[in-house]
Design a protein around this motif. Structure first.
Motif, PDB file in Angstrom:
ATOM      1  N   GLN A  14       3.740 -12.884  -9.513  1.00 22.27           N
ATOM      2  CA  GLN A  14       4.512 -11.957  -8.689  1.00 22.27           C
ATOM      3  C   GLN A  14       5.421 -10.988  -9.456  1.00 22.27           C
ATOM      4  N   PRO A  15       5.866 -11.302 -10.683  1.00 26.00           N
ATOM      5  CA  PRO A  15       6.639 -10.273 -11.391  1.00 26.00           C
ATOM      6  C   PRO A  15       5.922  -8.929 -11.509  1.00 26.00           C
ATOM      7  N   PHE A  16       4.591  -8.928 -11.493  1.00 27.59           N
ATOM      8  CA  PHE A  16       3.847  -7.674 -11.577  1.00 27.59           C
ATOM      9  C   PHE A  16       3.769  -6.939 -10.241  1.00 27.59           C
ATOM     10  N   PHE A  17       4.101  -7.614  -9.162  1.00 25.02           N
ATOM     11  CA  PHE A  17       3.944  -7.033  -7.830  1.00 25.02           C
ATOM     12  C   PHE A  17       5.252  -6.880  -7.066  1.00 25.02           C
ATOM     13  N   ASP A  18       6.257  -7.668  -7.404  1.00 21.61           N
ATOM     14  CA  ASP A  18       7.470  -7.728  -6.593  1.00 21.61           C
ATOM     15  C   ASP A  18       8.191  -6.387  -6.525  1.00 21.61           C
ATOM     16  N   LYS A  19       8.166  -5.616  -7.581  1.00 19.71           N
ATOM     17  CA  LYS A  19       8.899  -4.355  -7.627  1.00 19.71           C
ATOM     18  C   LYS A  19       7.990  -3.132  -7.488  1.00 19.71           C
ATOM     19  N   LEU A  20       6.759  -3.337  -7.034  1.00 12.00           N
ATOM     20  CA  LEU A  20       5.912  -2.191  -6.736  1.00 12.00           C
ATOM     21  C   LEU A  20       6.491  -1.410  -5.559  1.00 12.00           C
ATOM     22  N   ASP A  21       6.408  -0.100  -5.630  1.00 12.94           N
ATOM     23  CA  ASP A  21       6.768   0.732  -4.483  1.00 12.94           C
ATOM     24  C   ASP A  21       5.521   0.824  -3.599  1.00 12.94           C
ATOM     25  N   ARG A  22       5.366  -0.155  -2.735  1.00 11.84           N
ATOM     26  CA  ARG A  22       4.148  -0.270  -1.947  1.00 11.84           C
ATOM     27  C   ARG A  22       3.970   0.912  -0.992  1.00 11.84           C
ATOM     28  N   ASP A  23       5.071   1.365  -0.408  1.00 12.17           N
ATOM     29  CA  ASP A  23       4.964   2.496   0.515  1.00 12.17           C
ATOM     30  C   ASP A  23       4.471   3.739  -0.218  1.00 12.17           C
ATOM     31  N   GLN A  24       4.988   3.956  -1.414  1.00 16.75           N
ATOM     32  CA  GLN A  24       4.555   5.109  -2.192  1.00 16.75           C
ATOM     33  C   GLN A  24       3.094   4.995  -2.586  1.00 16.75           C
ATOM     34  N   LEU A  25       2.687   3.816  -3.028  1.00 15.66           N
ATOM     35  CA  LEU A  25       1.287   3.614  -3.408  1.00 15.66           C
ATOM     36  C   LEU A  25       0.361   3.859  -2.217  1.00 15.66           C
ATOM     37  N   ARG A  26       0.727   3.328  -1.068  1.00 19.38           N
ATOM     38  CA  ARG A  26      -0.107   3.526   0.124  1.00 19.38           C
ATOM     39  C   ARG A  26      -0.148   4.996   0.532  1.00 19.38           C
ATOM     40  N   SER A  27       0.996   5.686   0.404  1.00 21.06           N
ATOM     41  CA  SER A  27       1.011   7.109   0.769  1.00 21.06           C
ATOM     42  C   SER A  27       0.128   7.932  -0.146  1.00 21.06           C
ATOM     43  N   GLN A  28      -0.119   7.412  -1.365  1.00 21.59           N
ATOM     44  CA  GLN A  28      -1.001   8.085  -2.317  1.00 21.59           C
ATOM     45  C   GLN A  28      -2.453   7.643  -2.165  1.00 21.59           C
ATOM     46  N   GLY A  29      -2.705   6.771  -1.182  1.00 21.60           N
ATOM     47  CA  GLY A  29      -4.065   6.357  -0.897  1.00 21.60           C
ATOM     48  C   GLY A  29      -4.494   5.042  -1.491  1.00 21.60           C
ATOM     49  N   PHE A  30      -3.612   4.382  -2.253  1.00 27.28           N
ATOM     50  CA  PHE A  30      -3.965   3.091  -2.836  1.00 27.28           C
ATOM     51  C   PHE A  30      -3.947   2.015  -1.752  1.00 27.28           C
ATOM     52  N   GLN A  31      -4.815   1.027  -1.913  1.00 29.49           N
ATOM     53  CA  GLN A  31      -4.868  -0.101  -0.990  1.00 29.49           C
ATOM     54  C   GLN A  31      -4.542  -1.387  -1.752  1.00 29.49           C
ATOM     55  N   LEU A  32      -3.763  -2.263  -1.140  1.00 35.80           N
ATOM     56  CA  LEU A  32      -3.457  -3.564  -1.729  1.00 35.80           C
ATOM     57  C   LEU A  32      -4.040  -4.661  -0.862  1.00 35.80           C
ATOM     58  N   LYS A  33      -4.791  -5.569  -1.496  1.00 37.92           N
ATOM     59  CA  LYS A  33      -5.400  -6.686  -0.792  1.00 37.92           C
ATOM     60  C   LYS A  33      -4.921  -7.979  -1.450  1.00 37.92           C
ATOM     61  N   THR A  34      -4.340  -8.855  -0.640  1.00 34.44           N
ATOM     62  CA  THR A  34      -3.734 -10.084  -1.143  1.00 34.44           C
ATOM     63  C   THR A  34      -4.541 -11.297  -0.708  1.00 34.44           C
ATOM     64  N   ASP A  35      -4.751 -12.230  -1.657  1.00 27.71           N
ATOM     65  CA  ASP A  35      -5.503 -13.442  -1.338  1.00 27.71           C
ATOM     66  C   ASP A  35      -5.291 -14.466  -2.450  1.00 27.71           C
TER      67      ASP A  35
END
Length: 280
Positions: A14-35
């Motif tokens: 999670q240290p690699f994901f906890d501080k991602l700006d998810r809203d910004q990434l999604r607004s740029q078209g990136f998709q995140l899939k968690t499993d």
């Protein structure tokens, strides 16, 4: 096409994901899939995600299709505190006993098999089950749990022999063990190199920001989510190594060598392809 990112839901990555700006990434078209690891491994292999944190064993199975993002890993030099073998008897006495396995991480399953065969000369019977310690031990002599399931179970396992697999690996090899890498499908490297750089630097930034406050934000989140104490979680994150250097590479290649020798890998892995087109 923007990149589809695979995220393992376990605490250790999670240290690699906890501080991602998810809203910004999604607004740029990136998709995140968690499993869970096994599902993210499969998604990257089949091409339904483009870049992901995956188990080290899955990288070896698909090495010809993947490149590794530089200096990112989940590793330990000694105990890892989230990969445990719980046993009713000492590990040396497991010959011909039955061990229940979790299906969620091929790296850890094969690490256990290597440790038992190579370091203890022990041959056992394996059965894959849901990650419930009480149910696993009802019909088996030992059980392997990983990740968050292992962290929860070890709190109530005072009547069992408990072995940390990271500690066992280091004890017998003197090398660190790398459990997860960040891999990208090679067919993405030329078509989406700019997007890949953006994602890579987002991972690095999340790691560095998480570390800068001694993982306090992560520790608070997981204390609320899973119990335990903030001190435990801080110590847990601080104990792990989130880079990937030459020593890590030596340890991982030795793991691959043993996995191939014992028939767990169909191809010998002599090198790890690391993506180098990263700019500051």
């Amino acid at each position: 096409m923007t990149l589809r990112i695979g995220e393992i839901e376990y605490a250790n990555i999670q240290p690699f994901f906890d501080k991602l700006d998810r809203d910004q990434l999604r607004s740029q078209g990136f998709q995140l899939k968690t499993d869970v690891p096994s599902s993210i491994n499969q998604k990257l292999s089949e091409g339904s995600v483009d870049v992901a944190g995956i188990s080290s064993f899955s990288y070896a199975q698909n090495a010809h299709d993947y490149s590794v993002l530089p200096d990112l890993s989940v590793s330990s030099k000694g105990e890892v505190r989230s990969l445990f073998l719980f046993s009713k008897v000492p590990i040396e006495q497991l010959e011909e006993k039955k061990i229940a396995l979790t299906a969620s991480s091929a790296t850890t399953v094969h690490l256990l098999k290597i440790i038992l065969i190579a370091f203890y000369g022990v041959h056992v019977q394996y059965q894959t089950m849901k990650p419930n310690l009480q149910e696993m031990l009802a019909t088996n002599d030992a059980a392997l749990l990983i990740g968050d399931d292992a962290i929860r179970a070890v709190r109530t396992a005072s009547d069992l022999y408990v072995y940390d697999l990271g500690e066992q690996w280091y004890k017998h090899t003197g090398l660190p063990m790398t459990y997860a890498l960040f891999a990208v499908r090679n067919d993405v490297l030329t078509s989406n190199s700019n997007d890949l750089e953006r994602v890579y630097h987002a991972f690095v930034n999340s790691r560095e920001v998480s570390k800068s406050n001694n993982y306090m934000d992560l520790s608070n989140r997981f204390t609320l989510k899973q119990g335990g104490t903030i001190d435990f979680w801080q110590s847990y994150f601080q104990n792990l190594w989130y880079h990937f250097n030459e020593e890590n590479k030596r340890g991982l290649l030795y793991y691959y060598k043993l996995a191939y020798e014992y028939g767990f890998l169909s191809k010998s892995i002599h090198s790890i392809s690391v993506w180098s087109k990263v700019h500051s």
